[in-house]
Design a protein around this motif. Sequence first.
Motif, PDB file in Angstrom:
ATOM      1  N   TYR A 171       0.838  -1.200   0.000  1.00 39.38           N
ATOM      2  CA  TYR A 171       0.000   0.000   0.000  1.00 39.38           C
ATOM      3  C   TYR A 171       0.870   1.246   0.000  1.00 39.38           C
ATOM      4  O   TYR A 171       1.338   1.694   1.050  1.00 39.38           O
ATOM      5  N   THR A 183      -3.400   5.621  -5.063  1.00 33.14           N
ATOM      6  CA  THR A 183      -4.060   4.620  -5.908  1.00 33.14           C
ATOM      7  C   THR A 183      -3.859   4.903  -7.394  1.00 33.14           C
ATOM      8  O   THR A 183      -4.562   4.342  -8.234  1.00 33.14           O
ATOM      9  N   VAL A 188       0.325   1.952  -8.121  1.00 34.87           N
ATOM     10  CA  VAL A 188      -0.156   0.620  -7.731  1.00 34.87           C
ATOM     11  C   VAL A 188       0.633  -0.456  -8.489  1.00 34.87           C
ATOM     12  O   VAL A 188       1.031  -1.482  -7.913  1.00 34.87           O
ATOM     13  N   LYS A 206      -4.479  -2.133  -3.838  1.00 39.78           N
ATOM     14  CA  LYS A 206      -5.767  -1.473  -4.001  1.00 39.78           C
ATOM     15  C   LYS A 206      -6.108  -1.388  -5.479  1.00 39.78           C
ATOM     16  O   LYS A 206      -5.226  -1.420  -6.345  1.00 39.78           O
ATOM     17  N   PRO A 208      -6.588   0.308  -8.803  1.00 31.99           N
ATOM     18  CA  PRO A 208      -5.953   1.543  -9.268  1.00 31.99           C
ATOM     19  C   PRO A 208      -6.947   2.478  -9.971  1.00 31.99           C
ATOM     20  O   PRO A 208      -7.869   2.037 -10.646  1.00 31.99           O
TER      21      PRO A 208
END
Lengths: 305, 305, 305, 305, 305
Positions: A171, A183, A188, A206, A208
């Motif tokens: 992250y 993000t 990412v 996460k 993107p």
Amino acid sequence: MTDRVREILSWYNSENPGVLTNLARILNHGRLGGTGRMVILPVDQGFEHGPARSFAPNPAGYDPRYHFQLAIEAGLNAHAAPLGSLQAGAVEFAGQIPLILKVNNHDLLLEERDPLPAHTASVADALRLGCVGIGFSIYPGTAARRLLYEQLRELAREAKAAGLLVVVWSYPRGRGLTKEGETALDVVAYAAQIAAQLGAHLIKVKLPSAHLELEEAVKVYEQYQIPRDALADRVRHVVQSAFDGRRIVIFSGGGKKDDQALLDQIRAIRDGGGFGSIIGRNVFQREKSEALRLLDQIIQIYAEG
Amino acid sequence: MTDRVREILSWYNSENPGVLTNLARILNHGRLGGTGRMVILPVDQGFEHGPARSFAPNPAGYDPRYHFQLAIEAGLNAHAAPLGSLQAGAVEFAGQIPLILKVNNHDLLLEERDPLPAHTASVADALRLGCVGIGFSIYPGTAARRLLYEQLRELAREAKAAGLLVVVWSYPRGRGLTKEGETALDVVAYAAQIAAQLGAHLIKVKLPSAHLELEEAVKVYEQYQIPRDALADRVRHVVQSAFDGRRIVIFSGGGKKDDQALLDQIRAIRDGGGFGSIIGRNVFQREKSEALRLLDQIIQIYAEG
Amino acid sequence: MTDRVREILSWYNSENPGVLTNLARILNHGRLGGTGRMVILPVDQGFEHGPARSFAPNPAGYDPRYHFQLAIEAGLNAHAAPLGSLQAGAVEFAGQIPLILKVNNHDLLLEERDPLPAHTASVADALRLGCVGIGFSIYPGTAARRLLYEQLRELAREAKAAGLLVVVWSYPRGRGLTKEGETALDVVAYAAQIAAQLGAHLIKVKLPSAHLELEEAVKVYEQYQIPRDALADRVRHVVQSAFDGRRIVIFSGGGKKDDQALLDQIRAIRDGGGFGSIIGRNVFQREKSEALRLLDQIIQIYAEG
Amino acid sequence: MTDRVREILSWYNSENPGVLTNLARILNHGRLGGTGRMVILPVDQGFEHGPARSFAPNPAGYDPRYHFQLAIEAGLNAHAAPLGSLQAGAVEFAGQIPLILKVNNHDLLLEERDPLPAHTASVADALRLGCVGIGFSIYPGTAARRLLYEQLRELAREAKAAGLLVVVWSYPRGRGLTKEGETALDVVAYAAQIAAQLGAHLIKVKLPSAHLELEEAVKVYEQYQIPRDALADRVRHVVQSAFDGRRIVIFSGGGKKDDQALLDQIRAIRDGGGFGSIIGRNVFQREKSEALRLLDQIIQIYAEG
Amino acid sequence: MTDRVREILSWYNSENPGVLTNLARILNHGRLGGTGRMVILPVDQGFEHGPARSFAPNPAGYDPRYHFQLAIEAGLNAHAAPLGSLQAGAVEFAGQIPLILKVNNHDLLLEERDPLPAHTASVADALRLGCVGIGFSIYPGTAARRLLYEQLRELAREAKAAGLLVVVWSYPRGRGLTKEGETALDVVAYAAQIAAQLGAHLIKVKLPSAHLELEEAVKVYEQYQIPRDALADRVRHVVQSAFDGRRIVIFSGGGKKDDQALLDQIRAIRDGGGFGSIIGRNVFQREKSEALRLLDQIIQIYAEG
């Protein structure tokens, strides 16, 4: 043992048979068993966000055993949680669901620009609790990221020697990035690559956005016209960034959202070649029967893929 | 065993036979085997620059196995990469190309004036993966260079006891230097000397410009009229600065550039007594047949020398 | 990398890439490189039988470097010897021939009914000397065999973690067996099985006679009519006894003998599916040009197979 | 640095520079410095035989400092003794004579068929006392020889890592041998070989008789007509048995004897290619001026060679 | 998770969740999954009896992978074998059948009145290979039984800390017993008790005869009229002797026998409350389709119970 699972295991041929066994256990468990797709229930929000923020919407979740039950009843592939939660249910549900021990955790009682999780559990704990692997968060972009990478180096060495999987939550955060950048597609994808290079078996990132964060990267994405309008294309790019799809990349659902939006995301993950979801708040923050219905829909989408 | 290889091995006679064996393995492998020259394919850009910036120009490179294949088909001396990349190909290509495990790595998700790589893999990993050596970056000129030198001290001790080569990427950077200074002749020569003093077996530096950075050095270069107009002269000076040519110094190609410019650089390295190239982006960022053609030309230039 | 070598490596897929790399190094070295067959020169007789008994027939052999040269000139796959011998040549011949460090040794200055070798060198020595593996003798049938098996367990664990091969000399002896029984077919097959179960990568046994030693075994060999009249059939049975041919079994030549008899044995090893020879006295106890001529004939026989 | 010393050092090229430095110290010290020959004064008889048996003939020897003085005044290459003796003189004579710490010792207060020395001092003691090396006795032929070999394996590893020489007293004894056999030519040659294989830098053996002990060896000595009537021939065979003369073999003088007999032995050692003497009782059991005169004669004989 | 499995797990409530997880894995795997009964395929006869005696009747068994396939196809609960065998199949069949690593082994090349197995593999090996537990043989009645019990103490401690099951083969033998006594009812019951007291999770014993061996025991069996005429009664007594049925006791089939006799034994085990069979030679020494048919019959008998 399906051909697809056999193919996935072949990507990890430098690992010992113990690691392959635990990878097979996750890939063969639950309703998606054998498809090469997976849905994992992670519940570390009690530690990460505080109990009320996490469990007030559905108070059954205050009891860690609720999450074991939910994952088992829904036919998920695995359940991931911190030490205390796993200890609370590991005897009662022994052998019913593969477990991943989240061995570092971060809380919000001190807001920091460059957050740094604490190393809260060990490989020995994971073995003692009958887990198939350990989970570890890295925060690329933070000032102390090097400490995290180096902790991971040692934990991964120890875990793999004991036949355990290494699942990395990658992250990006910290002073190196804007909030939107956390993000961004390029970020990412970079986070997935870093986790792969550090030896992760499963990589959790996460979903993107279409945003690009790093100046040098923008040029490249534009020059080579890397598609990023559709979520499925962005998923595809992230999966490609983890050794051309030869590492399992799964996507987190993020905060609670509208069901239709969520299911559309699942379809995009599937269509982009993602390996599945690690989905927490969107399921444990609703009443159980609703959660099971939603998970059923998610699993059906992946099963079609 | 050629006389030239025997001569080079003799420079390292304080090392144990294991180190000499692995040095011989690199020097005798590939199309330049036996000449005392070498071309190495390093691929750590996925980690160092991000996946798209590294591999979008030639998407085959997203798969770490592509680089093993490229190095093998081109007949190079060795392939260097981080842990994850080597794990992805080490079984499939076992015994086909000498491997160097890059044990520290740096990413660009946080821009720092004084970058500091993380220590991401161990000597035990290098042995487990069948490598001939470890690679380690130092950044002379940065605030935390001492930590890097001291990590290298311990890793080199451990690696050499196990018979592994120590390859040092010596890249001056940080608040102590101007951007132009990072490749200034006096600075690159100084970087080569520092790596040699720290016990490096192979030293990788950037090609030096004619610029001089350090005030005290300028006086000396001018007083003694050290030639620096021609690249070959600058290469000769850097090689001299690493124990009068008795340590293997190889030069990195830098960013992608025009073929003719690149081949001229190779000729200058050869004519200046450089031991070869460690060349990444200029080859893996083009289509494979083109890369093989370019590497063939590079190898022919060195083979003539 | 030939298909045959690739196939052999696949049998060892639970091992790490370092072990596979060193296995590939032996299988790809020398004139038999790539065929899946091998000839290894072992010289531990100075320690095992005494210097004059070993080297008086060809005094050049008193110098350990002679054996390195012989193995290199003959194009063999590897050279195996105790610590002192390898130390005497490892620098001069670094990188020219794969080396196996014999880490236990037995001498004849005290005759014992149940001989027990001393553990004379370590895995760290093997790494320091640039070896591809360690060699270890077990004596099934002796009173202290358990100590040997347990030493092997620990040495093998340590060696494999460092990517080294484990070569086991499995020589039944001791009070449990008659002299004839030491090379009885059932006993040699049993010795190969034990070495395989203990995790040996390469297994060295003596050529079996048609004799059967163990009462219970006699019944089985007769009931199932296991062919044992021809040496090739006996070799085939021993190879089968080591995981149905999925472990490399090589045969020692024993004391010096008539060339024609020796070459007939080689043909029988080849025809029975043996993987090669580990042949010492028959070659180092004759003048070098004769030894090279004989080895050339042996290699040709294996190359035809 | 003479060519001869350079040549001798070249035989030990697998050792680190620390070991070579200490080897050069012994070879370059004293009146034989640079010749490649050496005379060492060992005084462990106080421990090995008891004080009165050792020192009553010349009571000055009760004081360990006497032996330092004797070795220094005579211009010997080194002095070897147990822990207590070295501690008694190491300060007073610091830097005046190379010291070898005898790290195992055996006493006669319990007569055993298979004697086993005690491990009485450490590598750390040798460093603390400024020694150039450690001395260690092995007794090939005794029941517990394996323990000695394995202790030596660990001590040699530790000593060499610290740059110390390893001097091995190789004295066959025990139930495996007749009394006459302990100095039989085949047995002494075998003892030299074993010490060399265990990694000894200097090997100390007894002067061999013409007797042959081992049945299998007798055949070989006769078949190949290995000369053994003259002592020089026997010395030559023993030296050959230690890697064809590429390990330093020195001979002990044994019990006190007639001067002429002793000097004849020295000439035989010299003529047979022995590297020198380690001579104790014959010098320290006589009055100092006599001892110096005798040592002068011995040194002159070696200096002529 | 069936009630029966839940009940069995409750008997082991002093163990950590890892042990319970692996116990659940065995109990829930295969066609008997969930019934609380189990059939395990053990193949250590290659080591214990020699290869030909074990595999000549059905040569497919020379390849360790055959036994993995047989156990998987038959739907058994687990496969147990020594290190080499498990290494040969652990990658290919990763995740398809629970594995038990037999960590001590005994061979027949030296007949001893008081046999003592060698400790041939470690808990670390079991983890590395992905096993659910370790297997260990004890020989109550032999001279060295204490060593075995004490090895088990340490191995069990280490295994349980890592969440592994401890399976004990408890086979009375040695100078303390007559041949008939080895399977006497009182002796087998005693062996089960000892294993339970040593902390075994699964206890493997031989089927008991009606014979009574120990004088003091005979009195008691007669005084209390413990039924022993029917095999089911004897099984019931053995199970009772392992904590009144609160430890899993399984029975070995012994040498190859008539199918009907074997199936009658299975019925007796079932009727006596035994937990299942660990059955090797009776299945792997016949052709595969026959073996599968027989195992199908056995499983049906247990499934009825």
